[in-house]
Motif scaffolding. Structure first.
Motif, mmCIF file in Angstrom:
data_model
loop_
_atom_site.group_PDB
_atom_site.id
_atom_site.type_symbol
_atom_site.label_atom_id
_atom_site.label_comp_id
_atom_site.label_asym_id
_atom_site.label_seq_id
_atom_site.Cartn_x
_atom_site.Cartn_y
_atom_site.Cartn_z
ATOM 1 N N UNK A 46 -9.763 144.466 140.451
ATOM 2 C CA UNK A 46 -9.711 145.921 140.363
ATOM 3 C C UNK A 46 -8.326 146.422 140.768
ATOM 4 N N UNK A 47 -7.758 145.826 141.792
ATOM 5 C CA UNK A 47 -6.411 146.202 142.224
ATOM 6 C C UNK A 47 -5.384 145.867 141.151
ATOM 7 N N UNK A 48 -5.526 144.716 140.513
ATOM 8 C CA UNK A 48 -4.628 144.342 139.407
ATOM 9 C C UNK A 48 -4.682 145.403 138.316
ATOM 10 N N UNK A 49 -5.880 145.820 137.961
ATOM 11 C CA UNK A 49 -6.072 146.839 136.922
ATOM 12 C C UNK A 49 -5.397 148.152 137.324
ATOM 13 N N UNK A 50 -5.755 148.639 138.502
ATOM 14 C CA UNK A 50 -5.259 149.942 138.934
ATOM 15 C C UNK A 50 -3.744 149.948 139.093
ATOM 16 N N UNK A 51 -3.196 148.882 139.630
ATOM 17 C CA UNK A 51 -1.748 148.832 139.814
ATOM 18 C C UNK A 51 -1.021 148.812 138.478
ATOM 19 N N UNK A 74 -5.049 150.724 129.079
ATOM 20 C CA UNK A 74 -6.282 150.078 129.543
ATOM 21 C C UNK A 74 -6.449 148.697 128.897
ATOM 22 N N UNK A 75 -6.073 148.570 127.639
ATOM 23 C CA UNK A 75 -6.153 147.265 126.974
ATOM 24 C C UNK A 75 -5.209 146.277 127.667
ATOM 25 N N UNK A 76 -4.012 146.737 127.999
ATOM 26 C CA UNK A 76 -3.073 145.881 128.723
ATOM 27 C C UNK A 76 -3.644 145.463 130.071
ATOM 28 N N UNK A 77 -4.265 146.412 130.771
ATOM 29 C CA UNK A 77 -4.855 146.116 132.075
ATOM 30 C C UNK A 77 -5.968 145.081 131.941
ATOM 31 N N UNK A 78 -6.803 145.237 130.921
ATOM 32 C CA UNK A 78 -7.893 144.285 130.698
ATOM 33 C C UNK A 78 -7.346 142.891 130.399
ATOM 34 N N UNK A 79 -6.292 142.829 129.623
ATOM 35 C CA UNK A 79 -5.700 141.529 129.301
ATOM 36 C C UNK A 79 -5.052 140.898 130.526
ATOM 37 N N UNK A 80 -4.464 141.714 131.379
ATOM 38 C CA UNK A 80 -3.862 141.192 132.604
ATOM 39 C C UNK A 80 -4.962 140.634 133.528
ATOM 40 N N UNK A 81 -6.069 141.373 133.652
ATOM 41 C CA UNK A 81 -7.192 140.890 134.459
ATOM 42 C C UNK A 81 -7.739 139.597 133.873
ATOM 43 N N UNK A 93 -13.308 140.842 126.709
ATOM 44 C CA UNK A 93 -12.064 141.531 127.037
ATOM 45 C C UNK A 93 -12.034 142.909 126.380
ATOM 46 N N UNK A 94 -12.498 142.990 125.136
ATOM 47 C CA UNK A 94 -12.560 144.275 124.447
ATOM 48 C C UNK A 94 -13.504 145.248 125.133
ATOM 49 N N UNK A 95 -14.639 144.746 125.583
ATOM 50 C CA UNK A 95 -15.600 145.577 126.303
ATOM 51 C C UNK A 95 -15.001 146.064 127.615
ATOM 52 N N UNK A 96 -14.293 145.196 128.293
ATOM 53 C CA UNK A 96 -13.647 145.561 129.554
ATOM 54 C C UNK A 96 -12.569 146.619 129.317
ATOM 55 N N UNK A 97 -11.838 146.501 128.226
ATOM 56 C CA UNK A 97 -10.775 147.456 127.916
ATOM 57 C C UNK A 97 -11.313 148.866 127.718
ATOM 58 N N UNK A 98 -12.581 148.970 127.351
ATOM 59 C CA UNK A 98 -13.208 150.279 127.122
ATOM 60 C C UNK A 98 -14.009 150.754 128.331
#
Length: 231
Positions: A46-51, A74-81, A93-98
């Motif tokens: 979650x921290x990775x995403x938010x940062x 958000x897609x970039x954040x999901x891919x980083x996670x 990953x697509x579901x997470x991006x949304x």
């Protein structure tokens, strides 16, 4: 607090103020990541995403990066996670991006918004891209008279043009427009644009500093409605 004769339009931040952004992202991470991943690891993700989101929005605001809307970031954040967590399923990953389109409202959000909307025009003002904002509002049951996305001016708050977008939509002087948010940094931006401000406390957010002088600090939308003398 300005009385109802002074405030003509109420503008709300959406993410974090009207919906539980952190809680929704946390739930999406639990769903996407393997069951063996523990709670501490989810919090790290979650921290990775938010940062990532905060950094990229800041880079855009500083002119270091060209504008990209929230769905791209958000897609970039999901891919980083996914990279950090070893998640490789494209559908997951697509579901997470949304995930930001599936956030639950705070307990007082839907009823409080409806109560205020019976007295004032109410606007949502969000970082979310128009399509994402549409789906988020539908999911959370938020009913606005108008929902505005910073994508319309290709900027993220606290850029002044985002607040001007709301003021122009309100069609009245800035000092008659009340900005409501759970983020003090957001309200400082609204103040700089000449808007009235109300901080609403949420379990997450950016609380006011001792030097902040917002028009009102409230514990809930019910308290805000009472302060504005809404029946």
């Amino acid at each position: 607090m300005p009385g109802t004769d002074d405030v003509e339009v109420v503008v709300f931040d959406v993410l974090g103020t009207m919906v539980d952004e952190s809680g929704g992202l946390r739930a999406a991470l639990h769903e996407a990541l393997p069951a063996s991943v523990d709670g501490a690891s989810v919090e790290r993700m979650l921290t990775v995403w938010q940062e990532h989101v905060e950094r990229e929005q800041r880079r855009i605001g500083e002119g270091v990066r060209a504008y990209a809307n929230s769905e791209v970031i958000d897609r970039e954040a999901a891919e980083r996670v996914a990279e950090c967590a070893g998640l490789s399923d494209p559908a997951a990953i697509g579901q997470l991006a949304r995930a930001s389109q599936r956030l639950k409202p705070w307990p007082d959000s839907v009823a409080g918004l409806a109560r205020l909307a019976g007295r004032f025009p109410v606007l949502g003002l969000s970082h979310a891209a128009p399509g994402a904002l549409l789906r988020l509002n539908a999911y959370a049951g938020l009913r606005w008279h108008q929902a505005l996305s910073g994508e319309e001016v290709r900027a993220y708050k606290p850029a002044p043009e985002v607040y001007r977008l709301a003021i122009e939509a309100a069609g009245c002087p800035a000092e008659r427009v009340l900005m409501v948010a759970a983020h003090a940094w957001d309200l400082r931006g609204a103040q700089a644009a000449g808007m009235r401000t109300a901080y609403v406390r949420r379990p997450v957010g950016d609380p006011p500093r001792s030097t902040d002088t917002f028009d009102r600090e409230v514990q809930s939308l019910e308290e805000l409605a009472a302060a504005l003398k809404v029946a």
